[in-house]
Design an enzyme around this catalytic site. Sequence first.
Site, mmCIF file in Angstrom:
data_model
loop_
_atom_site.group_PDB
_atom_site.id
_atom_site.type_symbol
_atom_site.label_atom_id
_atom_site.label_comp_id
_atom_site.label_asym_id
_atom_site.label_seq_id
_atom_site.Cartn_x
_atom_site.Cartn_y
_atom_site.Cartn_z
ATOM 1 N N HIS A 177 0.826 -1.160 -0.049
ATOM 2 C CA HIS A 177 -0.139 0.162 0.088
ATOM 3 C C HIS A 177 0.707 1.222 0.166
ATOM 4 C CE1 HIS A 177 -3.413 -2.572 1.250
ATOM 5 N NE2 HIS A 177 -2.691 -2.844 2.429
HETATM 6 O O1 RIB Z 1 -5.095 -0.222 4.707
HETATM 7 C C1 RIB Z 1 -3.813 -0.368 4.473
HETATM 8 C C2 RIB Z 1 -3.129 0.749 5.357
HETATM 9 O O2 RIB Z 1 -3.182 0.729 6.793
HETATM 10 C C3 RIB Z 1 -1.635 0.906 5.092
HETATM 11 O O3 RIB Z 1 -1.126 2.270 5.326
HETATM 12 C C4 RIB Z 1 -1.012 0.061 6.292
HETATM 13 O O4 RIB Z 1 0.329 0.387 6.746
HETATM 14 C C5 RIB Z 1 -2.155 0.267 7.388
HETATM 15 O O5 RIB Z 1 -1.797 1.515 8.096
#
Ligand code: RIB
Length: 313
Positions: free
Chosen positions: A243
């Site tokens: 992500h």
């Molecule tokens: O949903 C994914 C996000 O939530 C990313 O930033 C992961 O590190 C968590 O913080």
Amino acid sequence: MAREKIIIDTDPGQDDAVAMLLAFASPEEIEVLGVTAVAGNAPLHLTELNARKICEVAGMPDIKVYAGCDRPLFLDLHTAPEVHGETGLDGPDLPMPTMKLQEQHAVDFIIDTLRSHEAGTVTLCPVGPLTNIATALVRAPDIAPRIKQIVLMGGAQTEGGNSSPVAEFNIFVDPHAADIVMRCGAPIVMFPLDVTHQVLTSQRQMERVKAIPGAVGRVTYQMLDFYRRYDEAKYGTDGGPLHDPCVIAWLLKPDLFQGKLCNVAVETASPLTIGQTVVDKFAKTGRPLNALYMMKADSDGFFDLLVERLARL
Ligand code: RIB
Ligand code: CA
């Protein structure tokens, strides 16, 4: 070309850690003004510690790390040990850092940095819950027009949620903060699950990471080898979604991604859908087009960039 001056606001988190490393590995394009930790994947005392550990893995103990908000604006904190482990950075066994945490509160650092730099020159890169950013905006409304852009990881529409049927973690943890940020008027570039789920640490890509020489390669492989297991089991995919590094990769190679300028609003009241990002892709509401909502990623191109840059550290 002038370097992008950024503040990384983060809740490390293995994917946050890779985003930090990618930024640190790109000094010709990115100047990291500071790293601000927020409670999210893990409690604040762990996210700030993990941020300092990653700075030292990168051989950059002079990076300034600040601790910010230890809980959402109004809600109780939800962490994600099931995803990131009890330390928030399970996988590698990293030594306690020797670099010190900055005394200044992260929110004050964000405000001071935006006020002291020329307006329109500082980019905020939040990759965790938006509590620090929202608190800065509430405490100092004058900073909003001074922000060059906010490039954030958060939200979801076509992919559904990862923290509720409709809500993505960063928004779900602090929906009120996300609402403040989405309505602040600064240009927003948003990396939701709809696009980050296309960037998977597949077996083939993991082999490439494993081949990166030195401590950075080893630590990154260990982090991602731990991190991928949860999403593989949940989604039945070959690998877990990277992500947060999408935010930094866009700053380096924007052509890796495609999106659309839309209105994005956040549900803050409904117990059923709190934290949902409502993306008005066809401008049905007439609400302001406040975010470039990313929908497509070139995953191979992303990993080409990531592997090439991490090998530089
Ligand atoms: O949903 C994914 C996000 O939530 C990313 O930033 C992961 O590190 C968590 O913080
Ligand atoms: Ca994160």
